[in-house]
Design an enzyme around this catalytic site. Sequence first.
Site, mmCIF file in Angstrom:
data_model
loop_
_atom_site.group_PDB
_atom_site.id
_atom_site.type_symbol
_atom_site.label_atom_id
_atom_site.label_comp_id
_atom_site.label_asym_id
_atom_site.label_seq_id
_atom_site.Cartn_x
_atom_site.Cartn_y
_atom_site.Cartn_z
ATOM 1 N N VAL A 133 38.634 43.448 66.998
ATOM 2 C CA VAL A 133 37.231 43.649 66.630
ATOM 3 C C VAL A 133 36.614 42.267 66.487
ATOM 4 O O VAL A 133 37.188 41.404 65.798
ATOM 5 C CB VAL A 133 37.120 44.418 65.295
ATOM 6 N N HIS A 161 36.292 31.891 68.983
ATOM 7 C CA HIS A 161 35.552 33.149 68.831
ATOM 8 C C HIS A 161 36.406 34.049 67.933
ATOM 9 O O HIS A 161 37.390 34.635 68.386
ATOM 10 C CB HIS A 161 35.313 33.786 70.209
ATOM 11 N N MET A 162 36.002 34.123 66.673
ATOM 12 C CA MET A 162 36.882 34.802 65.722
ATOM 13 C C MET A 162 36.972 36.301 65.991
ATOM 14 O O MET A 162 36.055 36.918 66.540
ATOM 15 C CB MET A 162 36.437 34.530 64.288
ATOM 16 N N HIS A 163 38.081 36.877 65.628
ATOM 17 C CA HIS A 163 38.293 38.310 65.857
ATOM 18 C C HIS A 163 39.333 38.822 64.874
ATOM 19 O O HIS A 163 40.198 38.077 64.434
ATOM 20 C CB HIS A 163 38.740 38.561 67.298
ATOM 21 N N TRP A 164 39.198 40.079 64.542
ATOM 22 C CA TRP A 164 40.158 40.729 63.662
ATOM 23 C C TRP A 164 41.115 41.552 64.521
ATOM 24 O O TRP A 164 40.696 42.211 65.479
ATOM 25 C CB TRP A 164 39.463 41.677 62.679
#
Length: 191
Positions: free
Chosen positions: A85, A142-145
């Site tokens: 996400v 680009h951060m994401h979980w």
Amino acid sequence: MAPASKRRNKRRRAAVIEPAAGGMRLWAPWRYSYLRSAHSATPECIFCFGKLSAAQRKRRLVLVATERSLVMLNLYPYNNGHLMVAPRRHVASPELLSRDERAEIGEVVAAAVRALRSELRPVGLNVGANLGRAAGAGFADHMHWHVVPRWDGDNNFMPVLASTRVLSQSLEDSYRQLSPVFKALEAGLAS
Ligand SMILES: [Zn+2]
């Protein structure tokens, strides 16, 4: 037992396995220079894309793409149904997100957990983010979980020894199964 000086020399040449809290620890200090060089080139960002056709979405494993957030299956999954996400904006850390982005992403992470629970029936889940390359992020800018379903006994020696994971469901099957659930979520977020 070899003298201390000999043991130290040996440690410089080879990775050393030692007992540690919670399991064994592999020491490989020579990997540091490799890790630095391996990440010096900036790969194309997989989370940044414009408008996609249905075929492109499927090819890129995109399940949700709203104005603020996206969900996609991980091409190199840790487990079946491994989701990522992310915000649509190319930002590296959650404090750089707007309040609206954080609110929507929080909703999407919860919806992803709900969808995985109902579709794949995991016994547990890992939910978390790696911020920065040193923390393990493959795409640090680009951060994401990660939302990873877990089952008892799903983690055997293969990932540790051979970087090989045993998956029982293909990515195409995962995409087909999860797509309708996330289509409904996307429609709800857009309205
Ligand atoms: Zn990006």
